[in-house]
Design an enzyme around this catalytic site. Structure first.
Site, PDB file in Angstrom:
ATOM      1  N   LYS A 198       0.867  -1.183   0.000  1.00 57.29           N
ATOM      2  CA  LYS A 198       0.000   0.000   0.000  1.00 57.29           C
ATOM      3  C   LYS A 198       0.898   1.226   0.000  1.00 57.29           C
ATOM      4  O   LYS A 198       1.552   1.538   0.994  1.00 57.29           O
ATOM      5  CB  LYS A 198      -0.923   0.000   1.217  1.00 57.29           C
ATOM      6  CG  LYS A 198      -1.928   1.137   1.245  1.00 57.29           C
ATOM      7  CD  LYS A 198      -2.840   1.003   2.458  1.00 57.29           C
ATOM      8  CE  LYS A 198      -3.871   2.100   2.517  1.00 57.29           C
ATOM      9  NZ  LYS A 198      -4.746   1.966   3.720  1.00 57.29           N
ATOM     10  N   ARG A 219       1.043   9.860   5.658  1.00 57.60           N
ATOM     11  CA  ARG A 219       1.241   8.524   6.215  1.00 57.60           C
ATOM     12  C   ARG A 219       2.520   7.879   5.689  1.00 57.60           C
ATOM     13  O   ARG A 219       2.625   6.662   5.610  1.00 57.60           O
ATOM     14  CB  ARG A 219       0.020   7.651   5.878  1.00 57.60           C
ATOM     15  CG  ARG A 219      -1.265   8.173   6.518  1.00 57.60           C
ATOM     16  CD  ARG A 219      -2.463   7.342   6.140  1.00 57.60           C
ATOM     17  NE  ARG A 219      -3.639   7.799   6.874  1.00 57.60           N
ATOM     18  CZ  ARG A 219      -4.859   7.911   6.341  1.00 57.60           C
ATOM     19  NH1 ARG A 219      -5.062   7.591   5.078  1.00 57.60           N
ATOM     20  NH2 ARG A 219      -5.872   8.329   7.082  1.00 57.60           N
ATOM     21  N   LYS A 250      -2.082  -1.856  -3.742  1.00 57.41           N
ATOM     22  CA  LYS A 250      -2.942  -0.666  -3.755  1.00 57.41           C
ATOM     23  C   LYS A 250      -2.063   0.571  -3.818  1.00 57.41           C
ATOM     24  O   LYS A 250      -1.127   0.670  -3.012  1.00 57.41           O
ATOM     25  CB  LYS A 250      -3.794  -0.669  -2.479  1.00 57.41           C
ATOM     26  CG  LYS A 250      -4.710   0.523  -2.305  1.00 57.41           C
ATOM     27  CD  LYS A 250      -5.503   0.421  -1.000  1.00 57.41           C
ATOM     28  CE  LYS A 250      -6.446   1.593  -0.851  1.00 57.41           C
ATOM     29  NZ  LYS A 250      -7.198   1.543   0.423  1.00 57.41           N
TER      30      LYS A 250
END
Length: 328
Positions: A198, A219, A250
């Site tokens: 991710k 993040r 992702k």
């Protein structure tokens, strides 16, 4: 020269029937997963402005949405909850009466095993700071304290009836800790869809509107650097070793090379998430008349499948299922 050229690849493109027959890559509706949002306190469904056609559901409209999804022939749904109140540790995500856990129960009671019911196992929708974990005294995400919250959250979601949990928080050791907690609570049949790869992507912007994210900052200390492939493969290997049943990449389209490398590396099923930004870009271009929307939906899904994804999480799941039935 008579008979030249003898090799004519165009013979196998001469009409739609021939093209269908020799197609090397096929997307099947059963391989598609539909993300669905349910918001606490809504009186009626509300459209996400940056994602035309995507709704924040009420519990009642969510029930209707999953019935429609089951009838469309897709494979599963992924549920995301948006609470009315948030706190520093994401308590609403762990509360059995929280909106996501109630919604899981609603969906299971409505459609049972007609679809694979997946739930998002992450704190970001439930924390007042918008991060995917608990913060320490310096305001940094505390990996190990977060794992304990994930463990509690996993058991509650499994007890609500979720078939599969999507570990999307990108904490080190999350799959192993969740597997341990599920097994200890007797949920050995609850499977784990690990968001193993991710990236810290700009493509997540519309999703943050959909879940009303309160995030400030970014993040990047826990999601992956878009520049790195080896790091992604390391994460995948760790998640499989910890007990992941499926691994996910992702976003999808900007990382098809990563997806192909993951598919070549692991011996478990591979998924990809065609995320909100991918959806929004196509929808915006189509609304401006710049591209053919339906053709683009199928083209993007085919490319993700060709790269190695055996299942695809996409906001077009129902539209795509219809198009596949009509065209193929």
């Amino acid at each position: 020269m008579a008979g030249f050229p003898q090799q004519r690849p165009r013979r196998l493109r001469v009409n739609a029937a021939t093209r269908r027959m020799v197609a090397e890559t096929r997307v099947h509706p059963a391989s598609l997963i539909l993300p669905l949002f349910v918001r606490e306190g809504l009186d009626a469904p509300r459209e996400v402005t940056s994602m035309p056609g995507v709704l924040q559901h009420t519990r009642d409209s969510l029930r209707k949405a999953v019935v429609s999804a089951a009838q469309s022939g897709i494979g599963g749904v992924m549920l995301f909850g948006i609470p009315a109140e948030r706190d520093a540790v994401g308590s609403a995500g762990i509360d059995p009466d929280g909106i996501l856990n109630q919604a899981i129960g609603d969906v299971i009671s409505e459609i049972g095993d007609s679809l694979v019911v997946m739930s998002d196992l992450c704190l970001d929708e439930f924390t007042d700071h918008g991060h995917c974990g608990v913060l320490d005294s310096e305001g940094k995400v505390d990996n190990d304290s977060t794992l304990e919250q994930y463990a509690r959250m996993a058991v509650v979601q499994a007890e609500a009836g979720a078939h599969m949990l999507g570990t999307s928080g990108m904490m080190d050791g999350q799959v192993g800790r969740v597997r341990e907690a599920l097994d200890a609570a007797g949920h050995t049949d609850t499977s784990i869809l690990a968001y193993a790869v991710k990236y810290a992507s700009a493509c997540f912007g519309p999703f943050r509107e959909a879940v009303e994210s309160t995030l400030e900052g970014d993040r990047r200390t826990y999601q992956q650097d878009p520049a790195n492939l080896r790091d992604a493969l390391r994460e995948v290997t760790l998640d499989v070793d910890e007990g992941a049943d499926i691994v996910m990449v992702k976003p999808a389209l900007p990382y098809l090379d990563v997806l192909a490398a993951v598919a070549d590396t692991v011996n478990v099923p591979v998924a990809a998430y065609q995320v909100s930004g991918e959806y929004a870009m196509v929808e915006a271009a189509a609304r401006n008349g710049w591209i053919d929307r339906e053709q683009m939906i199928l083209e993007t899904l085919t490319s993700i499948r060709r790269a190695g994804a055996e299942m695809i999480c996409t906001y077009w799941a129902e539209d795509a299922a219809r198009l596949l039935r009509e065209r193929y």
